[in-house]
Design an enzyme around this catalytic site. Structure first.
Site, PDB file in Angstrom:
ATOM      1  N   ASN A  97     -65.692  68.322 -23.808  1.00  0.00           N
ATOM      2  CA  ASN A  97     -65.650  69.007 -25.099  1.00  0.00           C
ATOM      3  C   ASN A  97     -64.615  70.126 -25.106  1.00  0.00           C
ATOM      4  O   ASN A  97     -63.797  70.233 -26.029  1.00  0.00           O
ATOM      5  CB  ASN A  97     -67.033  69.571 -25.450  1.00  0.00           C
ATOM      6  CG  ASN A  97     -68.065  68.487 -25.677  1.00  0.00           C
ATOM      7  OD1 ASN A  97     -67.746  67.300 -25.644  1.00  0.00           O
ATOM      8  ND2 ASN A  97     -69.312  68.881 -25.893  1.00  0.00           N
ATOM      9  N   THR A 142     -36.541  74.017 -67.926  1.00  0.00           N
ATOM     10  CA  THR A 142     -37.989  74.150 -68.039  1.00  0.00           C
ATOM     11  C   THR A 142     -38.454  72.959 -68.856  1.00  0.00           C
ATOM     12  O   THR A 142     -37.755  72.517 -69.784  1.00  0.00           O
ATOM     13  CB  THR A 142     -38.415  75.466 -68.731  1.00  0.00           C
ATOM     14  OG1 THR A 142     -37.961  75.467 -70.081  1.00  0.00           O
ATOM     15  CG2 THR A 142     -37.867  76.677 -67.988  1.00  0.00           C
ATOM     16  N   SER A 256     -29.653  47.217 -52.885  1.00  0.00           N
ATOM     17  CA  SER A 256     -30.617  46.287 -53.466  1.00  0.00           C
ATOM     18  C   SER A 256     -30.438  44.907 -52.857  1.00  0.00           C
ATOM     19  O   SER A 256     -29.316  44.499 -52.532  1.00  0.00           O
ATOM     20  CB  SER A 256     -30.429  46.208 -54.983  1.00  0.00           C
ATOM     21  OG  SER A 256     -31.114  45.096 -55.525  1.00  0.00           O
ATOM     22  N   LYS A 262     -26.158  48.412 -56.625  1.00  0.00           N
ATOM     23  CA  LYS A 262     -27.134  49.490 -56.503  1.00  0.00           C
ATOM     24  C   LYS A 262     -26.954  50.299 -55.224  1.00  0.00           C
ATOM     25  O   LYS A 262     -26.628  49.788 -54.167  1.00  0.00           O
ATOM     26  CB  LYS A 262     -28.570  48.929 -56.518  1.00  0.00           C
ATOM     27  CG  LYS A 262     -29.041  48.386 -57.843  1.00  0.00           C
ATOM     28  CD  LYS A 262     -29.240  49.474 -58.868  1.00  0.00           C
ATOM     29  CE  LYS A 262     -30.331  50.462 -58.485  1.00  0.00           C
ATOM     30  NZ  LYS A 262     -31.661  49.854 -58.342  1.00  0.00           N
ATOM     31  N   ASN A 264     -29.597  53.225 -53.701  1.00  0.00           N
ATOM     32  CA  ASN A 264     -30.913  53.781 -54.010  1.00  0.00           C
ATOM     33  C   ASN A 264     -31.237  55.025 -53.170  1.00  0.00           C
ATOM     34  O   ASN A 264     -30.941  55.051 -51.975  1.00  0.00           O
ATOM     35  CB  ASN A 264     -32.000  52.736 -53.765  1.00  0.00           C
ATOM     36  CG  ASN A 264     -31.857  51.528 -54.672  1.00  0.00           C
ATOM     37  OD1 ASN A 264     -31.469  51.648 -55.830  1.00  0.00           O
ATOM     38  ND2 ASN A 264     -32.156  50.350 -54.148  1.00  0.00           N
ATOM     39  N   GLU A 269     -37.104  59.368 -52.241  1.00  0.00           N
ATOM     40  CA  GLU A 269     -38.312  58.753 -52.800  1.00  0.00           C
ATOM     41  C   GLU A 269     -39.441  58.706 -51.774  1.00  0.00           C
ATOM     42  O   GLU A 269     -40.603  58.992 -52.106  1.00  0.00           O
ATOM     43  CB  GLU A 269     -37.978  57.333 -53.287  1.00  0.00           C
ATOM     44  CG  GLU A 269     -37.104  57.315 -54.515  1.00  0.00           C
ATOM     45  CD  GLU A 269     -36.662  55.916 -54.902  1.00  0.00           C
ATOM     46  OE1 GLU A 269     -36.285  55.716 -56.061  1.00  0.00           O
ATOM     47  OE2 GLU A 269     -36.675  55.017 -54.027  1.00  0.00           O
ATOM     48  N   TYR A 296     -70.377  70.138 -30.742  1.00  0.00           N
ATOM     49  CA  TYR A 296     -69.473  68.992 -30.756  1.00  0.00           C
ATOM     50  C   TYR A 296     -70.218  67.748 -31.207  1.00  0.00           C
ATOM     51  O   TYR A 296     -71.364  67.515 -30.825  1.00  0.00           O
ATOM     52  CB  TYR A 296     -68.875  68.734 -29.366  1.00  0.00           C
ATOM     53  CG  TYR A 296     -67.942  67.534 -29.362  1.00  0.00           C
ATOM     54  CD1 TYR A 296     -66.618  67.668 -29.757  1.00  0.00           C
ATOM     55  CD2 TYR A 296     -68.398  66.267 -29.008  1.00  0.00           C
ATOM     56  CE1 TYR A 296     -65.766  66.575 -29.789  1.00  0.00           C
ATOM     57  CE2 TYR A 296     -67.554  65.170 -29.040  1.00  0.00           C
ATOM     58  CZ  TYR A 296     -66.228  65.328 -29.434  1.00  0.00           C
ATOM     59  OH  TYR A 296     -65.400  64.241 -29.481  1.00  0.00           O
TER      60      TYR A 296
END
Length: 400
Positions: A97, A142, A256, A262, A264, A269, A296
């Protein structure tokens, strides 16, 4: 091997063994460190000879992850087995422990230090770009609507402010992980006269039950990823054709499988997407320790996988984002054009009237009427942001 075989007369069923066996190989160097600390305590108390301590040091230094066997219940039992005969003495005054708690605290401390290093690298990459773009005009937003003109350098410094708070959270988590639970034993210490470790926790029950330090680390990681998700979202937006504020570097972008044109922003992301996972890890461990009786319980075996995974993601995301930000090509002409709309200085016009003694609400209404009528003329641009170049230099000094 197991550390409790003397109590159970038969082997565990394969299904039970597979369920209970810990996947904690990542703890090995930290359990080695904790075991060496404990061995020195045993030698100081006379339970190990100087020669035995020397043997423990040599054997511990030689242990690698490859030495862990499928028959070992966890990394702790593997170490005891690999120490040979002297390993049969090493557990005196220690429980699994306090052993696992000690190793895990060392692990979290190292993970926090690693996060600080990765954060520093990413921030220096951001600051380098902020220095180059200290006076590059861009629109501030904003509600994702153009609001007032700022500079790209000033905007990038906003990222640094978030990351600086993240750095403080990891430093706090490291401080919470620093005290040692060694000497707590299973929960009530030991009758053996072994000297306490440095910076020992005050209460033996709390020492083996506490996982707040892991929660603090996961909280720091979760907040970091919420910040990285905001950074990632802006990078995704800025590199679209619609914004066109920046172009992706090919070393930090993908193509792609079907559309040849493309490029990416997968790094941005995925950093954005990992925020949900980071929040889930924190929530999961909170749920595990909620209502858990002291001291524990085996439930706490679930504390390590989320921390292991978080450490990997923190390092991976910050490393990849450093490459991405370093290689971004900002389109200064596009940024300047986007910030050149006279309406972005409508607030400046209202404040100019205030400076002449007009109450602000009256000034606001006058300028709003001009905007509605299409007669608004922007005043000369003023400096509302202070010296961005000096602000970048100050940030570099804080992170040096």
């Amino acid at each position: 091997m197991t550390l409790w075989a003397g109590r159970v007369g038969t082997g565990l069923a394969p299904e039970v063994w597979a369920f209970l066996r810990a996947q904690d190989d990542e703890l090995l160097p930290y359990d080695v460190e904790g075991t060496l600390i404990h061995a020195r305590r045993l030698e100081a108390a006379g339970f190990l000879t100087a020669d035995e301590l020397r043997e423990v040091k040599e054997r511990l230094a030689a242990i690698t992850v490859d030495d862990i066997d499928d028959a070992d219940e966890d990394v702790h039992s593997a170490i005891e087995r690999l120490l040979g005969d002297v390993g049969r003495k090493i557990h005196a005054g220690r429980s699994r422990n306090d052993q696992v708690a000690a190793a895990f605290r060392l692990y979290v401390g190292a993970a926090c230090a690693e996060a600080d290093t990765a954060l520093t690298g990413f921030v220096h990459a951001v600051l380098a770009r902020a220095a180059d773009e200290a006076t590059t005009a861009m629109p501030g937003y904003t509600h994702l609507q153009r609001a007032q003109p700022v500079t790209l350098g000033h905007h990038l410094l906003a990222w640094v402010e978030m990351l600086e708070r993240d750095r403080a959270r990891f430093a706090f988590a490291a401080g919470q992980a620093a005290p040692s639970p060694l000497g707590a034993g299973a929960l009530a210490g030991s009758t053996l006269p072994i000297p306490p470790p440095p910076n020992q926790l005050r209460n033996s029950i709390d020492a083996v039950a506490d996982r707040d330090f892991a929660l603090d680390y996961l909280y720091a990681a979760a907040v970091l990823f919420t910040h990285l998700s905001r950074v990632g979202e802006e990078l995704v937006l800025w590199t679209t054709s619609e914004f066109g504020f920046a172009r992706l570097p090919e070393e930090a972008a993908t193509g792609s499988s079907i559309m040849p044109q493309k490029l990416n922003p997968d790094v941005a992301e995925l950093a954005r997407g990992k925020a949900g996972t980071a929040i889930g890890r924190l929530t999961g461990l909170l749920a595990t320790v909620k209502s858990l009786a002291l001291a524990y319980d085996r439930d706490l075996q679930e504390d390590k996988p989320p921390v292991f995974a978080a450490r990997k993601d923190v390092a991976g995301a910050l490393g990849a984002l450093t490459v991405l930000v370093t290689g971004l090509a900002f389109d200064r002409e596009r940024l300047t054009a986007a910030s050149s709309d006279p309406l972005l200085r409508a607030t400046d016009a209202a404040e100019a009237l205030v400076a002449e003694g007009v109450p602000f609400r009256d000034a606001h209404e006058q300028v709003a009427a001009q905007v509605r009528a299409g007669t608004f003329e922007a005043p000369p641009a003023g400096n509302r942001l202070g010296d961005v170049t000096n602000a970048v230099a100050a940030a570099k000094e804080r992170w040096s």
